[in-house]
Scaffold this motif. Structure first.
Motif, PDB file in Angstrom:
ATOM      1  N   VAL A 100       0.854  -1.194   0.000  1.00 51.49           N
ATOM      2  CA  VAL A 100       0.000   0.000   0.000  1.00 51.49           C
ATOM      3  C   VAL A 100       0.888   1.242   0.000  1.00 51.49           C
ATOM      4  CG1 VAL A 100      -1.577   1.354   1.459  1.00 51.49           C
ATOM      5  CG2 VAL A 100      -1.953  -1.117   1.197  1.00 51.49           C
ATOM      6  N   PHE A 101       0.592   2.218  -0.855  1.00 51.39           N
ATOM      7  CA  PHE A 101       1.383   3.458  -0.842  1.00 51.39           C
ATOM      8  C   PHE A 101       0.550   4.653  -1.307  1.00 51.39           C
ATOM      9  CE2 PHE A 101       2.147   3.638  -5.466  1.00 51.39           C
ATOM     10  CZ  PHE A 101       1.818   2.335  -5.827  1.00 51.39           C
ATOM     11  N   ASN A 102       1.041   5.849  -0.986  1.00 51.05           N
ATOM     12  CA  ASN A 102       0.383   7.101  -1.394  1.00 51.05           C
ATOM     13  C   ASN A 102      -1.074   7.226  -0.941  1.00 51.05           C
ATOM     14  OD1 ASN A 102       2.494   8.278  -2.649  1.00 51.05           O
ATOM     15  ND2 ASN A 102       1.887   7.692  -4.738  1.00 51.05           N
ATOM     16  N   ILE A 117      -3.328  14.286   6.426  1.00 54.76           N
ATOM     17  CA  ILE A 117      -2.024  13.698   6.712  1.00 54.76           C
ATOM     18  C   ILE A 117      -1.756  12.645   5.638  1.00 54.76           C
ATOM     19  CG2 ILE A 117      -0.615  12.468   8.419  1.00 54.76           C
ATOM     20  CD1 ILE A 117      -1.641  15.281   9.310  1.00 54.76           C
ATOM     21  N   ARG A 118      -0.641  12.796   4.968  1.00 59.91           N
ATOM     22  CA  ARG A 118      -0.318  11.840   3.903  1.00 59.91           C
ATOM     23  C   ARG A 118       0.261  10.554   4.497  1.00 59.91           C
ATOM     24  NH1 ARG A 118       3.800  15.220   0.768  1.00 59.91           N
ATOM     25  NH2 ARG A 118       4.119  15.910   2.922  1.00 59.91           N
ATOM     26  N   ILE A 119      -0.150   9.450   3.941  1.00 56.52           N
ATOM     27  CA  ILE A 119       0.376   8.157   4.363  1.00 56.52           C
ATOM     28  C   ILE A 119       1.325   7.665   3.282  1.00 56.52           C
ATOM     29  CG2 ILE A 119      -0.249   5.751   4.824  1.00 56.52           C
ATOM     30  CD1 ILE A 119      -2.846   6.902   6.113  1.00 56.52           C
ATOM     31  N   THR A 120       2.595   7.603   3.635  1.00 57.25           N
ATOM     32  CA  THR A 120       3.617   7.232   2.665  1.00 57.25           C
ATOM     33  C   THR A 120       3.377   5.822   2.154  1.00 57.25           C
ATOM     34  OG1 THR A 120       5.085   8.371   4.207  1.00 57.25           O
ATOM     35  CG2 THR A 120       6.116   7.288   2.305  1.00 57.25           C
ATOM     36  N   ARG A 121       3.189   4.913   3.119  1.00 50.91           N
ATOM     37  CA  ARG A 121       3.085   3.505   2.760  1.00 50.91           C
ATOM     38  C   ARG A 121       2.491   2.703   3.907  1.00 50.91           C
ATOM     39  NH1 ARG A 121       8.818   1.465   1.801  1.00 50.91           N
ATOM     40  NH2 ARG A 121       8.344  -0.452   2.904  1.00 50.91           N
TER      41      ARG A 121
END
Ligand code: ADP
Ligand code: MG
Length: 482
Positions: A100-102, A117-121
């Motif tokens: 899972v990413f972005n 909030i961005r989730i990198t991975r």
């Protein structure tokens, strides 16, 4: 110099799979030590890991819920390090290609506004065993039951700017994994814990400062406290003109401080390489479609629906939906009690939650069923019992196996709503207290409360208070006319 706080969290979520991520050992918590570690978990030579399909499905569920991309192909890597609770000498994790990413998630900040909030991975990996330091005097013990437990590690971008935001983000992810039912989220048992990366930089700068990483924080309160301590510590160093050391630290909740554990490893220290024993995970579009279809209603949708469909107040909808277990209890409750949804919400939030908070237990520990609760609500609604009697009945319902009717019968808690019966008692009270009656009639209206109290006393609190009030006023009026 003014400093700005920058935080990124790595959250470790134990997935609610029955068996381990690469073996068939049970993941059940609290079993006798070392009874749930198979040869695969122990890393014996010659054994082969087999991927748990459920863990993959759960990771995809999470990815879809945070609007992330799901990798068509992701791979497992070996992260090599030596530690007593890691018998293989490496942890199987994902490195270059996570599943899972972005992604991103919205968190509430300052009560009113939202922040993305961005989730990198988010990647799949196995948990390690546990070292136990308080069992023997001069030695540590190792329990490998946890080794191989499926984990989803959720890594955020360094988008969090304060301890409150970090805690809010952690709570939001906790709520989400519980809604998705991919984890029990039990923080005491270590099912949900985080590492907090913290750095400071001059206000307005867009270059990241050197960070410290605080390991294994297992409460929303501690994440705030640990960050607050760490920010002050780094501020003091930077104000002196010195620089922060990049390192891994530990939060000691008893002393409320962070302490250095070790210098921070770099990725190269781990000598990551693709695990030759495992095939890449190939996710087909159809599987994603299928999982998407089965995604449950999430928090925001639930709140909206409660407001629209049940017309309950927004604050109450939010309070109920906050915790999926409470939301599910509420939905079962109003499935059986349809007279007044707001009344059901009020009762749940004040009476039932009041009881739970006082006893410090969670709603899933309760033996009381939603239909027994609905029955009680119905009795309140029909004025068979008063609200104060309902409190007593609720306690009994929870603490015994008796039904609502049995309790009302046995305790004689039935509300008196018979007009004739109440009238007789009201008359009696007026005759017994002629002074108070005269005071009321000469304009001292506060005396009414005293007279109501006397009626309630005579009926051991069982008279319907609304009727008492009404009948008393009527009778006093008649007295005036005379
Ligand atoms: P690792 O800790 O395994 O080396 P990363 O370098 O990818 O992994 O970073 C992990 C976490 O640390 C992420 O949540 C990221 O947002 C955060 N992070 C990275 N650099 C900083 C920094 N300078 N200040 C605060 N957080 C940071
Ligand atoms: Mg890290």
């Amino acid at each position: 110099m003014k400093w700005e706080t920058v935080i990124g969290l790595e959250i470790h979520v134990q997935l609610a799979c029955e068996s381990k991520i690469f073996s068939s050992s049970s993941t059940k918590y609290g079993m006798p030590q070392n009874t749930q570690a198979s040869l695969v978990d122990l890393g014996y030579p010659g054994v082969l890991p087999v991927l748990n399909h459920q863990a993959v499905v759960m990771a995809i569920k999470f990815g879809l819920a945070v609007d992330a991309e799901i990798a068509e192909k992701s791979i497992f890597a070996r992260k090599n390090y030596f530690y007593p609770d890691l018998p293989k000498g490496y942890q199987i994790s994902q490195y270059e290609l996570p599943i899972v990413f972005n992604g991103s998630i919205e968190i509430p900040i300052n009560d009113k506004s939202m922040k993305t909030i961005r989730i990198t991975r988010a990647h799949l990996e196995e948990d390690a065993g546990k070292s136990i330091h308080d069992k023997f005097d001069n030695a540590s013990a190792i329990d490998l039951n946890r080794a191989g437990t499926p984990l989803l590690e959720i890594v955020s971008e360094p988008d969090l700017s304060s301890s409150e935001e970090a805690s809010s983000y952690m709570q939001k992810i906790h709520q989400l994994v519980r809604y998705l039912k991919i984890s029990d989220g039990n923080m005491q048992e270590g099912s949900f814990r985080c590492d907090a990366n913290i750095s400071l930089r001059p206000l307005g700068s867009n270059v990241l400062g050197t960070r410290a990483e605080i390991k294994n924080i297992n409460s929303f309160k501690f994440v705030e406290k640990a960050i607050e301590f760490e920010v002050e510590r780094q501020k003091a160093i930077l104000d002196e003109g010195e620089s922060v050391t990049q390192e891994t630290r530990l939060y000691d909740s008893e002393k409320n401080e962070t302490r250095s554990m070790r210098s921070k490893e770099e990725a190269t220290d781990y000598r990551y390489f693709p695990d030759p024993d495992l095939l890449p995970i190939l996710v087909e579009k159809d599987l994603i479609k299928e999982i998407k279809k089965e995604l449950p209603e999430l928090f925001d949708q639930k709140v909206d629906r409660y407001i629209k469909q049940y017309s309950i107040r927004k604050v109450d909808a939010v309070e109920i939906a906050k915790n999926i277990d409470i939301a599910e209890f509420f939905e079962a409750l109003i499935h059986h009690f349809k007279e007044n949804y707001q009344q059901a919400a009020n009762w749940l939030l004040s009476e039932l939650m009041g009881y739970l908070n006082k006893e410090n237990i969670s709603i899933t520990d309760l033996t009381i069923t939603a239909d027994a609760s609905a029955e009680l609500l119905q009795k309140i609604h029909e004025n068979v019992v008063s609200t104060s009697m309902a409190k007593i009945i609720l306690k009994q319902l929870i603490e015994t196996n008796d039904s609502v009717d049995e309790i009302i019968e046995a305790q004689g808690l039935k509300q008196i709503s018979d007009r004739g019966q109440i009238e007789a008692i009201v008359k009696e009270v007026i005759e017994l207290f002629p002074d108070q009656r005269d005071q009321y009639l000469s304009g001292k209206e506060q005396v009414l409360g005293f007279l109501i109290g006397q009626v309630m006393k005579k009926t051991s609190g069982k008279a319907n208070p609304k009727m008492v009030n009404q009948i008393l006023l009527e009778k006093l009026k008649e007295n005036r006319r005379r």
